[in-house]
Design an enzyme around this catalytic site. Structure first.
Site, PDB file in Angstrom:
ATOM      1  N   HIS A  76      -2.310  14.401  13.284  1.00 16.16           N
ATOM      2  CA  HIS A  76      -1.541  13.361  12.579  1.00 16.16           C
ATOM      3  C   HIS A  76      -2.112  11.980  12.927  1.00 16.16           C
ATOM      4  O   HIS A  76      -1.462  11.158  13.581  1.00 16.16           O
ATOM      5  CB  HIS A  76      -0.080  13.482  13.031  1.00 16.16           C
ATOM      6  CG  HIS A  76       0.917  12.736  12.212  1.00 16.16           C
ATOM      7  ND1 HIS A  76       0.790  11.407  11.874  1.00 16.16           N
ATOM      8  CD2 HIS A  76       2.097  13.150  11.683  1.00 16.16           C
ATOM      9  CE1 HIS A  76       1.850  11.024  11.177  1.00 16.16           C
ATOM     10  NE2 HIS A  76       2.654  12.066  11.048  1.00 16.16           N
TER      11      HIS A  76
ATOM     12  N   GLU B 107      -4.152  12.448   7.730  1.00 18.11           N
ATOM     13  CA  GLU B 107      -3.822  13.560   8.608  1.00 18.11           C
ATOM     14  C   GLU B 107      -4.513  14.847   8.166  1.00 18.11           C
ATOM     15  O   GLU B 107      -4.157  15.442   7.145  1.00 18.11           O
ATOM     16  CB  GLU B 107      -2.314  13.761   8.617  1.00 18.11           C
ATOM     17  CG  GLU B 107      -1.539  12.486   8.948  1.00 18.11           C
ATOM     18  CD  GLU B 107      -0.058  12.607   8.679  1.00 18.11           C
ATOM     19  OE1 GLU B 107       0.481  13.729   8.829  1.00 18.11           O
ATOM     20  OE2 GLU B 107       0.579  11.601   8.311  1.00 18.11           O
TER      21      GLU B 107
END
Length: 281
Positions: free
Chosen positions: A155, A255
């Site tokens: 992320h 991400e």
């Protein structure tokens, strides 16, 4: 140089310094929260209000989402993005490959806490190579006797000069699911962030480019057929206790993931590797 440190509250992290770059990795979550190449600005964004506390996820850097991304489909009351980012990982290997390259490997295995949330046996390792380029690979092995599904992500929060200065290339004409509008659309041209964005792009190109004024950062990914683009914008930033109201202006998340239909089913003894590599130019 590899140094083990801790904050005043005993929150432990590893500090890496070599001739090419510097980095910091929290043992909780195997969370790389700082990476900077010599003579460059920090690649990763970190919230000025980020928590460095046991059991709380760090806002910024590269959180590890495992074993699910977003809300758990079967029990939405479980922690967002899984438990890996708030678990204490074990350092398996530390190696100074040469004067400008450092290798760190961390590992997470099941424990009483994880088994109450996800009743499977697994072995997860995170391999981080810190140098003029950054490489991070999340390897998941099913050590159980039955298959399980994982939906994972690296992320990554990128630090940018200002959200108005950036564009994202490499996703032109790609389909994406817009989580805000709950519909699928096709990307027209470069991505510009001018409002809240929460999208999952399908089958992205191998290399994604983030342009920020005169700086160009390339993201290459493997083991992923989905890429999440996220910026919380004004109102959502105000609602986050671990984010300043104007934090959205200096960050964007790209991400590398196995999100939505890109979730992977691992049979017993099967492994999957999710990898992202970052470089300038």
């Amino acid at each position: 140089m590899i140094t083990h440190k801790q904050f005043d509250n005993d929150f432990k992290y590893i500090e890496i310094q070599n001739k090419q770059a510097e980095a910091k990795i929290a043992l909780q979550g195997a969370h790389l929260f700082h990476y900077k190449v010599k003579d460059k600005a920090s690649l990763l964004w970190l919230s000025d209000s980020a928590y460095f506390e046991e059991g709380k996820a760090i806002r910024g850097g590269i959180p590890i989402c495992f074993p699910w991304f977003g809300k758990n489909k079967e029990d939405p009351s479980l922690p967002q993005h899984g438990f890996a980012r708030t678990q204490l990982w074990t350092v398996v290997l530390e190696e100074e490959i040469d004067e400008g390259t450092t290798y760190i490997q961390l590992q997470l295995k099941p424990n009483t806490h994880t088994l109450t949330q996800w009743a499977y046996l697994f072995d997860v390792t995170l391999d981080i190579i810190i140098g003029h380029e950054l490489s991070i690979a999340l390897s998941v092995t099913n050590t159980d006797t039955k298959p399980f599904e994982i939906s994972t992500a690296l992320h990554t929060y990128f630090s940018v000069s200002d959200i108005d200065n950036i564009s994202i290339k490499g996703l032109e004409n790609r389909a994406y699911y817009d989580a805000l509008e709950e519909k699928t659309s096709i990307q027209d041209g470069d991505i510009l962030i001018q409002e809240e964005v929460d999208r999952v792009y399908v089958n992205p190109t191998e290399t994604i480019t983030l342009l920020d004024r005169d700086e160009k950062i390339s993201l290459q990914q493997e083991g992923s057929n989905s890429l999440v683009v996220w910026n919380p914008w004004i109102e959502k930033s105000k609602q986050m206790a671990d984010m300043t109201e104007d934090g959205y202006r200096t960050m964007v998340c790209l991400e590398t993931s196995n999100a939505r239909e890109d979730a992977r089913v691992l049979q017993a003894k099967e492994s999957h590797v999710l990898r992202a590599e970052f470089k300038y130019g």
